[in-house]
Design an enzyme around this catalytic site. Structure first.
Site, PDB file in Angstrom:
ATOM      1  N   GLN A  76       0.814  -1.216   0.000  1.00 13.15           N
ATOM      2  CA  GLN A  76       0.000   0.000   0.000  1.00 13.15           C
ATOM      3  C   GLN A  76       0.846   1.265   0.000  1.00 13.15           C
ATOM      4  O   GLN A  76       0.361   2.340  -0.342  1.00 13.15           O
ATOM      5  CB  GLN A  76      -0.950  -0.015   1.200  1.00 13.15           C
ATOM      6  CG  GLN A  76      -2.078  -1.026   1.031  1.00 13.15           C
ATOM      7  CD  GLN A  76      -2.883  -1.217   2.290  1.00 13.15           C
ATOM      8  OE1 GLN A  76      -2.797  -0.416   3.228  1.00 13.15           O
ATOM      9  NE2 GLN A  76      -3.658  -2.281   2.347  1.00 13.15           N
ATOM     10  N   TYR A 106     -10.843   0.174   8.611  1.00 15.90           N
ATOM     11  CA  TYR A 106      -9.671  -0.094   7.774  1.00 15.90           C
ATOM     12  C   TYR A 106      -9.850   0.471   6.372  1.00 15.90           C
ATOM     13  O   TYR A 106      -8.941   1.087   5.811  1.00 15.90           O
ATOM     14  CB  TYR A 106      -9.402  -1.597   7.686  1.00 15.90           C
ATOM     15  CG  TYR A 106      -8.585  -2.162   8.812  1.00 15.90           C
ATOM     16  CD1 TYR A 106      -7.272  -1.744   9.033  1.00 15.90           C
ATOM     17  CD2 TYR A 106      -9.108  -3.123   9.665  1.00 15.90           C
ATOM     18  CE1 TYR A 106      -6.516  -2.265  10.066  1.00 15.90           C
ATOM     19  CE2 TYR A 106      -8.362  -3.655  10.703  1.00 15.90           C
ATOM     20  CZ  TYR A 106      -7.061  -3.220  10.896  1.00 15.90           C
ATOM     21  OH  TYR A 106      -6.310  -3.735  11.923  1.00 15.90           O
ATOM     22  N   LEU A 107     -11.019   0.250   5.792  1.00 18.36           N
ATOM     23  CA  LEU A 107     -11.256   0.695   4.420  1.00 18.36           C
ATOM     24  C   LEU A 107     -11.205   2.214   4.316  1.00 18.36           C
ATOM     25  O   LEU A 107     -10.705   2.761   3.323  1.00 18.36           O
ATOM     26  CB  LEU A 107     -12.598   0.165   3.923  1.00 18.36           C
ATOM     27  CG  LEU A 107     -12.977   0.525   2.490  1.00 18.36           C
ATOM     28  CD1 LEU A 107     -11.907   0.080   1.502  1.00 18.36           C
ATOM     29  CD2 LEU A 107     -14.329  -0.093   2.129  1.00 18.36           C
ATOM     30  N   ALA A 108     -11.720   2.903   5.323  1.00 21.06           N
ATOM     31  CA  ALA A 108     -11.698   4.368   5.305  1.00 21.06           C
ATOM     32  C   ALA A 108     -10.279   4.891   5.126  1.00 21.06           C
ATOM     33  O   ALA A 108     -10.040   5.830   4.351  1.00 21.06           O
ATOM     34  CB  ALA A 108     -12.310   4.914   6.595  1.00 21.06           C
ATOM     35  N   GLN A 141      -7.866   3.514   3.563  1.00 22.35           N
ATOM     36  CA  GLN A 141      -7.335   3.234   2.228  1.00 22.35           C
ATOM     37  C   GLN A 141      -7.975   4.077   1.134  1.00 22.35           C
ATOM     38  O   GLN A 141      -7.432   4.184   0.034  1.00 22.35           O
ATOM     39  CB  GLN A 141      -7.526   1.748   1.895  1.00 22.35           C
ATOM     40  CG  GLN A 141      -7.044   0.784   2.954  1.00 22.35           C
ATOM     41  CD  GLN A 141      -5.619   1.055   3.383  1.00 22.35           C
ATOM     42  OE1 GLN A 141      -4.770   1.353   2.557  1.00 22.35           O
ATOM     43  NE2 GLN A 141      -5.357   0.966   4.670  1.00 22.35           N
ATOM     44  N   HIS A 179      -6.076   6.862  12.739  1.00 23.98           N
ATOM     45  CA  HIS A 179      -5.378   6.574  11.484  1.00 23.98           C
ATOM     46  C   HIS A 179      -5.957   7.398  10.338  1.00 23.98           C
ATOM     47  O   HIS A 179      -5.219   7.958   9.523  1.00 23.98           O
ATOM     48  CB  HIS A 179      -5.500   5.082  11.139  1.00 23.98           C
ATOM     49  CG  HIS A 179      -4.379   4.249  11.656  1.00 23.98           C
ATOM     50  ND1 HIS A 179      -4.392   3.694  12.909  1.00 23.98           N
ATOM     51  CD2 HIS A 179      -3.215   3.868  11.091  1.00 23.98           C
ATOM     52  CE1 HIS A 179      -3.279   3.008  13.097  1.00 23.98           C
ATOM     53  NE2 HIS A 179      -2.543   3.101  12.016  1.00 23.98           N
TER      54      HIS A 179
END
Length: 338
Positions: free
Chosen positions: A103, A283-285, A287, A308
């Site tokens: 990533q 988690y998706l937020a 990315q 994060h």
């Protein structure tokens, strides 16, 4: 000469997110940066193998000039060159997350002069990072809607703390970015439970699946036995397919923690997601911030903006001429480009 951006590694969550985001953005924009206090908020501050691998990978892909790239370093200077497509292989040398290294470098390769393949060896099932299946089944379908074409393949599992896993991604340059609108997740279509086992008795997986099935109506219940030499390890996942998005949640099993307790942790996380109308999980937020910024528009909703997420937004705004808006309404936070 482009201006040097100075970053404080103790900002926000005080972990590796600031460094990873800065490396990605520096490669994309050509802006050099310095960062001090790397991972200042962690019990063991400074660069670990995973972070050092990300730095070296970024430097190789864009022929950067780097100072401070050594284990334990809390200061880094990164002066990027031109991003080049190609076939790259990087080894973390521990169970550090393969996906976090990927990533870091993949967004830069969206702007490369040709297609690329990146292979990283290390940990694939790590409690502090999204697994490869999350990238493959959740993130990449959304990136495809944005005009970003990359395909991740998990070649070998590597559980924490032994590692030994291998993940590879093929990625093509992006012609143009599309905007993503994820205001509502819509009705739930189906839910799927999955357990991975390597060198762990099958009854552990059966008990974990039973715990999930006791809380949710599962359309699929899958147990995958991996070769013993890829373990010992155990990961429990639950995929929520809704009308507008598929989300995936996971928990990595631990020694001396019962199957029921491991699965109950996952149940709690999924229930928290379903309790709100937010489309996107935590988690998706994290990315989606960078591709959304590169598109220059778009929005998503998340139940609670994590540290994060806020840290990532702050770093993106230092490198790109964008501003994010976070508005809380009806128990969810709407994240958009102003």
């Amino acid at each position: 000469m482009k201006r040097m951006i100075a970053l404080d590694g103790a900002q926000g969550e005080g972990g590796g997110q600031i460094l990873r985001s800065a490396l990605s953005l520096s490669m994309i924009t050509g802006q050099p940066f310095t960062i001090t206090g790397i991972r200042a908020g962690r019990a063991k501050p400074g660069l670990l193998r995973q972070h050092l691998t990300a730095v070296k990978a970024a430097a190789e892909i864009c022929r950067a000039t780097v100072e401070g790239a050594e284990l334990g370093s809390q200061r880094l200077l990164f002066r990027p060159g031109t991003v080049r497509g190609g076939d790259y292989r990087f080894a973390i040398g521990s169970a550090g997350s393969c996906t976090l290294v990927l990533q870091t470098v993949l967004p830069a390769l969206w702007f490369a002069d040709g297609p690329s393949r990146v292979e990283v060896s290390g940990g694939t099932d790590n409690p502090s990072a999204p697994p490869a299946d999350f990238i493959r089944r959740v993130l990449e379908p959304l990136l495809a809607k944005m005009g970003i074409h990359q395909q991740t393949t998990l070649l070998r599992h590597g559980f924490y703390p032994a590692g030994g896993g291998v993940v590879a991604t093929e990625v093509s340059p992006v012609a143009s970015f599309n905007t993503l609108q994820l205001g509502e997740r819509g009705n739930i279509v189906q839910m799927r439970g999955e357990v991975l086992l390597a060198g762990v008795p099958r009854h552990v997986a059966e008990r974990e699946i039973a715990t999930l099935a006791g809380s949710f109506s599962l359309h699929e219940q899958n147990i995958h036995n991996l070769p013993r030499d890829q373990g010992p390890g155990n990961t429990v996942s639950l995929e929520v397919e809704s009308e507008n998005i598929t989300e995936r949640f996971f928990v990595v099993g631990e020694k001396r923690v019962s199957a029921e307790v491991v699965a109950a942790q996952l149940v709690k996380e999924v229930k928290r997601y379903l309790a709100s109308t937010a489309a996107v999980g935590e988690y998706l937020a994290d990315q989606l911030v960078l591709p959304m910024a590169l598109a220059g528009a778009g929005e998503f909703t998340v139940a609670h903006p994590s540290c994060h997420l806020l840290t990532n937004i702050a770093v993106v705004e230092r490198f790109l001429p964008v501003r994010f808006s976070l508005i809380e309404t009806d128990g969810v936070t709407r994240v958009s480009i102003e």
